[in-house]
Motif scaffolding. Structure first.
Motif, short mmCIF file in Angstrom:
data_model
loop_
_atom_site.label_atom_id
_atom_site.label_comp_id
_atom_site.label_asym_id
_atom_site.label_seq_id
_atom_site.Cartn_x
_atom_site.Cartn_y
_atom_site.Cartn_z
N GLU A 155 1.30 -0.91 0.03
CA GLU A 155 0.07 0.30 -0.30
C GLU A 155 0.78 0.94 0.12
O GLU A 155 0.14 2.12 -0.59
CB GLU A 155 -0.87 0.06 1.11
CG GLU A 155 -2.26 -0.80 1.46
CD GLU A 155 -2.83 -0.27 -0.12
OE1 GLU A 155 -3.28 0.64 0.04
OE2 GLU A 155 -3.10 -0.94 -0.92
N ALA A 156 2.10 1.43 0.71
CA ALA A 156 2.56 2.75 1.21
C ALA A 156 3.57 2.87 -0.57
O ALA A 156 3.40 3.66 -0.82
CB ALA A 156 3.73 2.50 1.97
N SER A 157 3.93 1.58 -1.60
CA SER A 157 3.75 1.80 -2.31
C SER A 157 3.34 2.58 -3.43
O SER A 157 3.78 3.35 -4.95
CB SER A 157 5.31 0.68 -3.05
OG SER A 157 6.02 0.46 -2.22
N LYS A 158 2.15 1.41 -3.86
CA LYS A 158 1.06 2.25 -4.27
C LYS A 158 1.07 4.06 -4.19
O LYS A 158 1.03 3.76 -4.80
CB LYS A 158 0.28 1.91 -4.02
CG LYS A 158 -0.47 -0.19 -4.72
CD LYS A 158 -1.72 -0.78 -4.34
CE LYS A 158 -1.69 -1.52 -4.21
NZ LYS A 158 -2.60 -2.44 -3.97
N ARG A 159 0.89 4.31 -2.90
CA ARG A 159 0.63 5.37 -2.82
C ARG A 159 1.36 6.45 -3.05
O ARG A 159 1.03 7.83 -3.55
CB ARG A 159 0.23 5.78 -0.89
CG ARG A 159 -1.14 6.12 -0.40
CD ARG A 159 -1.26 6.10 0.74
NE ARG A 159 -0.90 5.96 2.11
CZ ARG A 159 -0.89 4.37 2.36
NH1 ARG A 159 -1.64 4.01 2.27
NH2 ARG A 159 0.87 4.41 3.00
N SER A 160 2.41 6.13 -2.97
CA SER A 160 3.65 7.07 -3.07
C SER A 160 3.59 7.58 -5.14
O SER A 160 4.09 8.13 -5.33
CB SER A 160 4.80 6.95 -2.55
OG SER A 160 5.25 5.12 -3.55
N LEU A 161 2.86 6.10 -5.53
CA LEU A 161 3.64 6.41 -6.92
C LEU A 161 1.67 6.51 -7.77
O LEU A 161 2.01 7.97 -8.50
CB LEU A 161 3.45 5.14 -7.77
CG LEU A 161 4.44 3.97 -7.33
CD1 LEU A 161 4.56 2.61 -7.97
CD2 LEU A 161 5.22 4.86 -8.56
#
Ligand SMILES: Nc1ncnc2c1ncn2[C@@H]1O[C@H](COP(=O)(O)OP(=O)(O)OP(=O)(O)O)[C@@H](O)[C@H]1O
Ligand SMILES: [Mg+2]
Length: 214
Positions: free
Chosen positions: A119-125
């Motif tokens: 989720e954290a990586s998705k949010r940053s993309l």
């Protein structure tokens, strides 16, 4: 949804050229060159959580940088479902039932698989390398936040630039890019003080402000 539109094979991108970081705006631009592989959807399926009935299945598409791809289908055929999957998002009541979505984002040498990414990586993309312009601008804008602030918030979330001044300047430039006034009094308007078309432009500005690849 129509069946397969294209067949595809994952490719490794050649090493990217260094980009000058003197100008923060330039540094944040997409580093993908026209014609480079940017997005690949392989056999994507999304189904109803309760019954398992497919909403879309066997979706295949390939997008190169600089290309415009249209997804055509009648109302309810699954266009938004596919669009949201490109952000790694599946709406409540639906489940990812197969396939992959590969984003070849700039600032990263490896493709990321959006459906299985944390989720954290998705949010940053999301909103930075891959953006979404919502179907209904009136529903997607926060009615209690001034329009300039809504654009600015995208820059804050993604730590754009190195100083407040960079973010102020970027809010002004993206407002001009979407054909709206960039002055303080316009930025201080509430969403309901804009026409439907102007609200839509604010939505586009929010999607474009981080120079996304897709
Ligand atoms: N959370 C959900 N629960 C149950 N069914 C859903 C859910 N979300 C979408 N659907 C169904 O999935 C199908 C695809 O919806 P989607 O929003 O992707 O269509 P669309 O092609 O974007 O339509 P439109 O052109 O009207 O925007 C629709 O039949 C819709 O009813
Ligand atoms: Mg839709």
């Amino acid at each position: 949804m129509p069946g397969k539109t294209t067949t595809s094979h994952k490719q490794q991108r050649p090493a990217k050229q260094a980009v000058s970081t003197r100008d923060q705006g330039t540094a944040w631009h997409s580093r993908v060159s026209a014609g480079e592989h940017i997005l690949e959807v392989d056999d994507l399926g999304i189904s109803l959580a309760e019954t398992g009935r497919p909403v879309v299945q066997d979706v295949n598409l390939n997008l190169m940088a600089g290309e415009i791809l249209g997804l055509v289908g009648e109302s309810g055929s699954g266009k938004t479902t596919v669009g949201l999957a490109l952000l790694g998002h599946v709406r409540r009541g639906l489940v990812h039932s197969g396939g992959e979505v590969y984003l070849y984002a700039s600032h990263s040498d490896q493709p990321v698989e959006m459906m299985t990414l944390d989720e954290a990586s998705k949010r940053s993309l999301r909103g930075a390398r891959v953006s979404y312009i919502p179907q209904d601008p009136a529903l997607s804008l926060d009615p209690g936040m001034r329009v300039g602030k809504q654009i600015r918030e995208v820059l804050d979330v993604h730590d754009y630039g190195s100083a407040d001044h960079d973010r102020d300047q970027r809010v002004r430039s993206v407002l001009r890019e979407v054909g709206l006034p960039d002055d303080d009094s316009y930025q201080r308007r509430w969403p309901h003080q804009l026409s439907g078309g102007q609200q839509q432009r604010i939505g586009i500005a929010m999607a474009f402000v981080m120079y996304p690849d897709v």
